[in-house]
Design a protein around this motif. Structure first.
Motif, short mmCIF file in Angstrom:
data_model
loop_
_atom_site.label_atom_id
_atom_site.label_comp_id
_atom_site.label_asym_id
_atom_site.label_seq_id
_atom_site.Cartn_x
_atom_site.Cartn_y
_atom_site.Cartn_z
N ASP A 158 0.85 -1.19 0.00
CA ASP A 158 0.00 0.00 0.00
C ASP A 158 0.88 1.24 0.00
O ASP A 158 2.11 1.13 -0.16
N HIS A 161 3.35 2.05 4.44
CA HIS A 161 3.83 0.82 5.06
C HIS A 161 5.27 0.92 5.56
O HIS A 161 6.00 1.85 5.21
N SER A 176 1.67 -2.80 7.04
CA SER A 176 1.01 -1.50 7.05
C SER A 176 1.35 -0.76 8.32
O SER A 176 1.47 -1.37 9.39
#
Ligand code: NAG
Ligand code: NAG
Ligand code: NAG
Ligand code: NAG
Ligand code: NAG
Ligand code: NAG
Ligand code: NAG
Ligand code: NAG
Length: 666
Positions: A158, A161, A176
């Motif tokens: 993502d 992170h 994350s």
């Protein structure tokens, strides 16, 4: 701040040199004050100091990158062939703020590398650190990335992170951003909104394990790491000497990566950062894009809202302020060694200072037993003081005492302050204090052999305080209840220096006598400040009480026996010294040895401080197997406790001169 940390740095350096032959690092930057080189960091390329923080990239350069390193390399191994890898611990506060919140992001990386200029390093999405080679060669470089952009080609999960990078932009492990709260729930955090985020990285070289924890500033350190990576392959990315620092880069999208504070240690846990006064970088107000009408509407709405909330907020704020004042951490506190514990940590360790954990309450305050989260048992001594200034001076003292390390001293592990209450954390001594094993009717009476060994232990501990350090440290409160027994029933001196806190009188330049009745040297009643000779007196009392099994002042005894010293001295004058020995251990001791101990006790309690032996001499006498005749003879003279010269003629050559020693004050 700068001079403070510089001075502290020097002290640490000295300390470090004393502790370990391999150079070790332990530093704390609570801000980056000053010009380029005033920061104490080596700033590379576009990294610079801006308003006491480090800005990693330059907004106006398209492919900007910057690195900042601590200038001295850390020793990760003794030499290149060694398989033993050192550990380290670090903590820092960073803020990442893009100009346009929806633009691609970059982030920043904490890096440990053999060179400050890794070959082939690229800017843009490579953190100014990694190459674009599909299979980068193995080189000593490992990093923890705080990545605010999603690059599918690097398998990024993502755009927010944390990752472990072994000389490769493609992380070996990602997670994350977020933290586990006290109930184990995962609380995500956004790293790209300018908010101050604190990170902790712990690297264990023996296990080849790296833990990363992040939390927004204001949230206490979560006990569970966000990410934990353990793999022997890490060893391939470690060299003997490595630099630690940060790296960041960008393309034409502006992203401000800021480093606000940094602490690091390879000799223990990194020191706590004081987050109270760190600057805050908020996204710029977007109101300029709004129309005048909208602004007017918002302003009116806000005013109404504020009027409703204002009073409530004020009360809340005042309450909070009052609370904060109690637990405010001041800059000076962060400078002190050893470790500063948080109040919560100690509160959890002692079960909120529960009564059941109370070990005792002595002259200086209450002592609680506690267990740290790593199962170490500790004793927490709570000391109350009415002035912060007094505490501050005392902390300076205690901090230097944290450096004292000897097998016969109770080791201090750290401290914590809450308001005017100071909590000192010591190693827990499972067998309690010596007095409990000798007086009254102990469950198990201590035999002579053990008592004697404890006396030697204490003498060695005190000798270290008096002569083993660059400065004479006076204990000021030696007594059997301050002698603690460890798990092997060896004696250790506790509470050294504590009395000093209570010595400052209300009137400037006056000194209140502190100590314990029965152990106080007579000269302290008149004028003198405590000296090592007054410590000797108290130690003499301890020698006598341990040998006689009686308290220094026994109010229930017949009148002539009330004061232990007087009674023993009388017996000595009558030629029946050994009668003073504890009758409960009769037969366990050699009479000559007992006599020597009693005489030594009396000699230490000589009314004239000048004529008491020094701790060095005491240790020699207690440990020495073969006693030369001279000291014993002079001991006999001194034991009589007569003032005035015994051998009036050649004082310097007289045997008692050998035992006289010098007295020094701090
Ligand atoms: C750095 O700190 C010192 C002392 O705290 C202060 O006098 C000085 O103005 C600071 N310098 C900058 C550039 O902030
Ligand atoms: C900073 O220090 C380095 C070496 O320590 C030196 O090469 C450099 O010129 C200095 N920079 C400034 C701006 O003083
Ligand atoms: C950023 O880079 C430009 C061009 O290289 C330079 O003129 C400018 O001074 C730099 N800005 C800062 C804040 O260092
Ligand atoms: C390391 O090992 C190699 C080969 O075993 C040897 O030649 C070299 O001298 C060693 N280096 C050190 C610093 O011990
Ligand atoms: C590595 O550490 C172990 C245990 O601490 C020690 O026994 C050994 O001598 C060390 N080896 C080297 C090469 O330093
Ligand atoms: C790596 O970057 C260099 C310089 O930007 C470029 O010339 C080269 O083609 C790139 N290689 C790969 C495999 O992307
Ligand atoms: C911990 O986090 C979970 C999930 O985010 C949440 O439901 C829970 O209330 C939190 N617990 C505490 C004590 O904050
Ligand atoms: C990393 O975290 C795990 C799990 O909490 C813990 O067992 C381990 O000791 C930690 N290692 C280090 C180096 O802090």
């Amino acid at each position: 701040m700068a001079t403070g940390s510089a001075a502290m740095g020097t002290i640490f350096f000295i300390l470090i040199i004393l502790i370990s032959p391999v150079s070790a690092l332990d530093f704390l930057f609570n801000s980056f004050n000053g010009t380029i080189n005033g920061t104490g960091l080596t700033l590379i390329n576009d990294a610079r100091v801006d308003h006491n923080v480090i800005r990693m990239t330059n907004d106006s350069n398209q492919y900007s990158f910057g690195r900042s390193f601590y200038p001295t390399a850390i020793a990760m191994k003794r030499n290149s062939n060694s398989s033993n890898i050192s550990s380290f611990s670090t903590s820092f506060v960073f803020s990442i703020l893009p100009q346009i919140s929806t633009s691609p992001g970059f982030g920043l990386a904490f890096v440990v590398t053999s060179t400050m200029s890794p070959p082939g390093a690229l800017a843009s999405q490579y953190f100014g650190l990694f190459t674009n080679a599909t299979h980068p060669t193995v080189a000593p470089l490992l990093a923890v990335e705080f990545d605010t952009g999603q690059n599918p080609e690097f398998n990024d999960p993502d755009d927010n992170h944390i990752g472990i990078d072994l000389n490769n932009i493609e992380s070996i492990l990602t997670k994350s951003a977020g933290y586990y709260n006290s109930t184990g729930g995962f609380v995500p955090i956004r790293m790209r909104n300018g908010r101050n985020v604190r990170a902790w990285i712990d690297f264990n070289g023996a296990n080849l394990e790296i833990n990363v924890t992040v939390a927004p500033v204001g949230v206490a350190r979560p006990s569970m790491p966000t990410l934990s990576y353990r793999d022997p392959v890490i060893a391939n990315y470690v060299s003997a000497e490595m630099y630690v620092g940060f790296s960041a880069s960008k393309t034409n999208w502006v992203e401000a990566q800021r480093l606000l504070a940094w602490s690091f240690s390879d000799i223990g846990p990194a020191r706590d950062i004081n987050t109270a006064n760190l600057p805050v970088f908020e996204p710029e107000s977007s109101s300029s894009k709004l129309s005048g009408g909208a602004i007017a509407g918002i302003v009116i709405g806000c005013l109404a809202f504020m009027m409703i909330c204002g009073s409530g907020f004020y009360l809340w704020w005042r309450n909070k302020k009052l609370k904060e004042q109690e637990d405010d951490i001041e800059d000076w506190e962060l400078e002190y060694w050893p470790h500063r514990f948080s109040y919560e940590e100690l509160s959890v360790a002692t079960d909120e200072f529960r009564k059941e954990n109370l070990l005792g309450s002595g002259g200086f305050g209450r002592v609680y037993k506690g267990t740290l989260s790593n199962n170490t048992e500790i004793a927490v001594k709570c000391v109350n003081h009415d002035s912060k200034q007094g505490l501050r001076e005392f902390m300076a003292e205690i901090s230097s005492m944290g450096r004292l390390q000897h097998k016969n001293l109770v080791q201090m592990r750290g401290w914590c302050r809450k308001g005017n209450e100071l909590m000192l954390v010591y190693d827990y001594m499972p067998n309690g204090s010596l007095n409990k094993w000798i007086f009254d009717k102990p469950e198990k009476l201590l035999g002579w052999e053990r008592r004697r060994r404890i006396l030697v232990d204490v003498a060695e501990g005190l000798n270290y305080l008096h002569h083993g350090w660059d400065q004479v440290v006076i204990h000021r409160d030696i007594k059997s209840s301050n002698i603690l027994l460890d798990s092997e029933m060896r004696g250790r001196l506790g509470d050294f220096g504590l009395a000093k806190l209570y010595q400052q009188g209300e009137v400037p330049n006056t000194t209140r006598v502190v100590g314990t009745l029965g152990y106080l040297a007579p000269e302290l009643a008149s004028v003198a400040a405590p000296t090592s000779a007054s410590d000797l007196y108290s130690f003499g009392v301890v020698l006598l009480e341990v040998a006689c099994g009686r308290r220094p002042i026994e109010t229930s005894a017949p009148e002539e026996e009330v004061v232990l010293i007087d009674w023993v001295r009388d017996l000595y004058a009558k030629g029946s010294l050994v009668e003073a020995a504890d009758s409960r251990i009769k037969g366990e001791y050699d009479e000559g040895d007992m006599e020597m101990i009693l005489k030594l006790g009396l000699a230490c309690c000589h009314p004239d401080p000048q004529r008491r032996p020094t701790m060095k001499e005491v240790v020699v006498l207690l440990v020495g197997e073969e006693l030369s005749a001279a000291p014993v003879e002079s001991l006999s003279e001194l034991a009589r406790g007569e003032t005035g010269t015994v051998n009036g003629d050649d004082d310097c050559e007289s045997p008692e001169a050998a035992l006289r020693g010098s007295t020094q004050a701090v």
